[in-house]
Enzyme design. Structure first.
Site, PDB file in Angstrom:
ATOM      1  N   ASP A   1       0.846  -1.195   0.000  1.00  0.00           N
ATOM      2  CA  ASP A   1       0.000   0.000   0.000  1.00  0.00           C
ATOM      3  C   ASP A   1       0.879   1.241   0.000  1.00  0.00           C
ATOM      4  OD1 ASP A   1      -2.561  -1.050  -0.079  1.00  0.00           O
ATOM      5  OD2 ASP A   1      -2.598  -1.425   2.074  1.00  0.00           O
TER       6      ASP A   1
ATOM      7  N   GLU B   1     -15.481   1.789  -2.258  1.00  0.00           N
ATOM      8  CA  GLU B   1     -16.259   1.640  -3.488  1.00  0.00           C
ATOM      9  C   GLU B   1     -16.596   2.997  -4.099  1.00  0.00           C
ATOM     10  OE1 GLU B   1     -16.951  -1.143  -5.042  1.00  0.00           O
ATOM     11  OE2 GLU B   1     -15.885  -2.291  -3.527  1.00  0.00           O
TER      12      GLU B   1
ATOM     13  N   ARG C   1     -15.314   5.965  -3.065  1.00  0.00           N
ATOM     14  CA  ARG C   1     -14.122   6.811  -3.021  1.00  0.00           C
ATOM     15  C   ARG C   1     -14.498   8.280  -2.826  1.00  0.00           C
ATOM     16  NH1 ARG C   1     -11.638   6.507  -7.843  1.00  0.00           N
ATOM     17  NH2 ARG C   1      -9.623   7.151  -7.033  1.00  0.00           N
TER      18      ARG C   1
ATOM     19  N   SER D   1     -16.797  10.997   0.287  1.00  0.00           N
ATOM     20  CA  SER D   1     -17.520  11.134   1.550  1.00  0.00           C
ATOM     21  C   SER D   1     -18.208  12.491   1.531  1.00  0.00           C
ATOM     22  CB  SER D   1     -16.553  11.040   2.738  1.00  0.00           C
ATOM     23  OG  SER D   1     -15.589  12.078   2.674  1.00  0.00           O
TER      24      SER D   1
END
Length: 691
Positions: free
Chosen positions: A310, A391, A393, A395
């Site tokens: 990551d 999913e 991506r 908010s």
């Protein structure tokens, strides 16, 4: 941060006196044939030792098998060979058991405040907790069992498990919700659901693993054992056929000489050290605060072709900071700042907090920032918070008819266009510029109209480029996984020096990439901590789950990192390679030194009746008896001499496979030929006058 932490675990010395005493005792216990049969090479040595004992008894009343003293010395040396091999395995196991004992001390009977279905709290012993039970822990409490926090946030002292004195924060509804039995709550109050049955907790599994009770041979170990067994059969046939050759040439060969030849020719060195090498490999992983669920996982780490890492926290420092607001044409900066702040009030990520901080630095302060911190509406009555997900991506928040969103460029662009609006050309250009400079653009929209962009900047970790170069020299391909857009991902990938990247990655993208690499015959590793990482962790050949992660992630992976360090995967690769190299080099050394023992014993057996064989006595050994005894003694003492190397591991340097093979053949192959010649000759000089 990690360098400032204080280790609370005491590292076990290689030859701790208490461990040595226990290992010596176990060396005799392990002489039982049922246990010895697990190691075919050493079992053959044991059979030879028993025969030699009978020959020794026989020689006291008969003179056709050599002197009693000569046979007694061979018997004692063969017995020592067995004990040295058993000691190597026993000391490796004892070190693991010492680690287990220190862990067992943390597993004490702890009272648990269990919440019944009717809401009444009762006290129950930790050993009586079952999967699905819910208990409460407050500051000062020892967590009685493994579980997931379902309510609350707390500071936890995990030093009993990780060896790190720095406390960590665990909270519900996230990838940092897992807690481990035996750790201590330092602050606040949490409600935890038990995730394991009695006797199956993480601590129980750790103790079982480090004790070696559940250690099974790896495929490579089994293959090597079969190879060594094959060598043993070949040398058994060679030894047996020497008797008729001796009779034909009228050369009397005693049973003791044949057994000594057989034991010296078979690969007893690696046969005696093989189990110790495997156990020590898992022990080195444990010293790095990595719990391996099997020796196979450590071994596979040494053969890896590809690792997925990551970006955030591994390649970059992780705490991306908002640095600039860019308003779209016709939108004031104040409008953009107000919406970006409102959308970030419920965002507990470093990025969301930094947006609020940047807005505050520009003079904007929302009421919730100075009001009641426990106000669940964030100072906005009637608000509905939209949490970030992998999913969508994005908010945001729904408030008084206003729908405010912030998120990745493509996610907001699709959202805006889906509602019939146009994405501003000027913001698109700004997004591309931010991405090209290695930043991460977040686009802010209100009622599906773009207001502008926020620039987040990330910093590549110091020294990470050099670590990737080390992996490249090992032949390992590095792949960066990030939710960033392709432009940002490409910039960071080039700056960090990774070989490939997956941009705008969703959990299923990781899984697809792993399967693609495996279909090409490659071994793949990845690290994860969330429930959404579980499928990829299970699919990967080496899946390292963080101890702070969810129970699903820890169950899916075959390793658990107690330090929760995203870069630990790189260290795991080096530990795996060191295990494979140690086994390979000692196997090379063992087989090579058989050649020297052959030149010591075979000429000694026949040179009396066949003078021409005197030419093969290149070590100029004093007599047939001293030659055989010297070879057998060297064969025995080389095992304890190599025990420290087997336990510590051969020093590993990141070089190509070809260079590594050449280096090992020169050091351990050539050394395996030369050292026995010198050792056997020195022993011969010492014992020849005594015979």
């Amino acid at each position: 941060m990690n360098t400032m932490r204080k280790r609370v675990k005491k590292e076990i010395r290689l030859f701790e006196p208490a461990l040595v005493r226990e290992s010596i005792r176990q060396s005799f216990v392990k002489l039982r044939p049922r246990l010895m049969m697990k190691n075919p090479v050493m079992f053959c040595v044991e059979v030879g030792t028993i025969i030699m004992f009978l020959v020794m008894i026989y020689s006291f009343s008969h003179g056709d098998q050599g002197s009693p003293l000569y046979n007694s010395v061979i018997f004692v040396v063969l017995l020592l060979t067995l004990l040295f091999a058993n000691f190597a395995e026993a000391i490796a196991e004892a070190r693991g058991k010492a680690q287990a004992d220190s862990l067992r001390k943390t597993r004490e009977e702890t009272p648990a405040n269990v919440i019944a279905d009717n809401g009444i709290v009762t006290t129950r012993a930790s050993s009586q907790l079952k999967k699905g039970d819910v208990f409460i822990c407050e500051a000062g409490d020892i967590i009685p069992s493994d579980g997931e926090i379902i309510e609350g946030i707390a500071t936890i002292d995990e030093s009993a498990i990780t060896g790190e004195s720095a406390p960590v924060i665990r909270e519900s509804d996230g990838d940092k919700s897992s807690v481990t039995g035996g750790t201590k709550v330092l602050s606040d109050r949490i409600k935890v659901m038990v995730t394991t049955q009695p006797g199956e907790s993480f601590l129980d599994k750790m103790i079982s693993l480090v004790e070696g009770a559940s250690r099974q041979k790896t495929p490579n170990e089994i293959a090597l054992t079969l190879l060594l067994s094959g060598f043993t059969i070949v040398f058994l046939l060679v030894t047996v056929t020497l008797k008729p050759f001796g009779d034909y040439s009228q050369t009397p060969i005693s049973i003791g000489a044949l057994i000594a030849l057989f034991v010296c020719l078979i690969p007893t060195t690696i046969g005696g050290l093989l189990s110790a090498i495997g156990i020590a490999g898992m022990d080195r992983a444990l010293q790095a605060n990595v719990i391996s669920k099997s020796g196979r996982a450590v071994e596979t780490a040494g053969d890896l072709d590809t690792i997925l890492l990551d970006k955030t926290g591994t390649i970059t420092i992780g705490n991306r900071k908002a640095t600039n607001f860019y308003a779209a044409a016709g939108v004031t900066e104040d409008q953009l700042i107000e919406c970006a702040t409102v959308a970030s009030l419920s965002d507990n990520t470093p990025e969301g907090k930094s947006i609020v901080e940047l807005a505050a630095s520009k003079g904007f302060r929302h009421p919730s920032m100075i009001g009641n911190s426990t106000d669940l509406s964030y100072g906005l009555p009637g608000a509905r918070v939209i949490k970030f997900s992998a999913e969508t991506r994005s908010s945001g928040i729904e408030l008084d008819g206003r729908s405010i969103r912030k998120g990745a460029y493509d996610a907001i662009k699709n959202m805006v266009e889906k509602h019939g609006n146009t994405f501003p050309v000027d913001i698109k250009a700004i997004v591309e510029r931010i991405s090209a400079n290695g930043g991460t653009p977040l686009v802010v929209a209100e009622n599906f109209n773009v207001l502008g962009a926020v620039e987040l900047q990330d910093i590549v970790k110091p020294g990470i480029t050099e670590r990737f170069e080390r992996l490249r020299k090992m032949g390992v391909k590095t792949v960066m996984v990030t939710g960033d857009n392709p432009l940002t991902a490409k910039y960071i990938a080039q700056k960090a020096g990774v070989d490939d990247f997956i941009a705008e990655a969703k959990p299923e993208d990781k899984l697809a990439y792993i399967r693609q690499e495996q279909a090409a015959g490659k071994l793949v590793a990845m690290m994860g901590d969330g429930t959404n990482d579980a499928p990829a962790l299970a699919q990967a050949d080496v899946g390292v789950a963080m101890n702070s992660g969810t129970q699903a992630a820890k169950e899916a992976g075959n390793m658990v990192d107690l330090d929760n360090d995203p870069t630990k995967l790189i260290e795991v690769v080096e530990i795996g390679k060191q295990l494979l190299i140690t086994r390979g080099t000692l196997t090379t050394f063992s087989i090579a030194n058989d050649v020297a023992k052959y030149f010591a014993i075979v000429p000694a057996l026949f040179m009396a009746s066949i003078p021409a064989l005197q030419a093969l006595n290149i070590m100029k050994l004093a007599s047939p008896e001293s030659a055989i005894l010297s070879a057998v003694i060297f064969n025995a003492i080389i095992i304890p001499i190599l025990i420290p190397l087997a336990l510590r591991g051969v020093a590993y340097k990141p070089v190509g496979a070809g260079a590594l093979l050449t280096r090992n053949l020169l050091i351990y192959g050539l050394g395996g030929l030369i050292v026995p010649f010198i050792g056997i000759k020195l022993i011969d000089l010492l014992i020849a006058p005594l015979i």
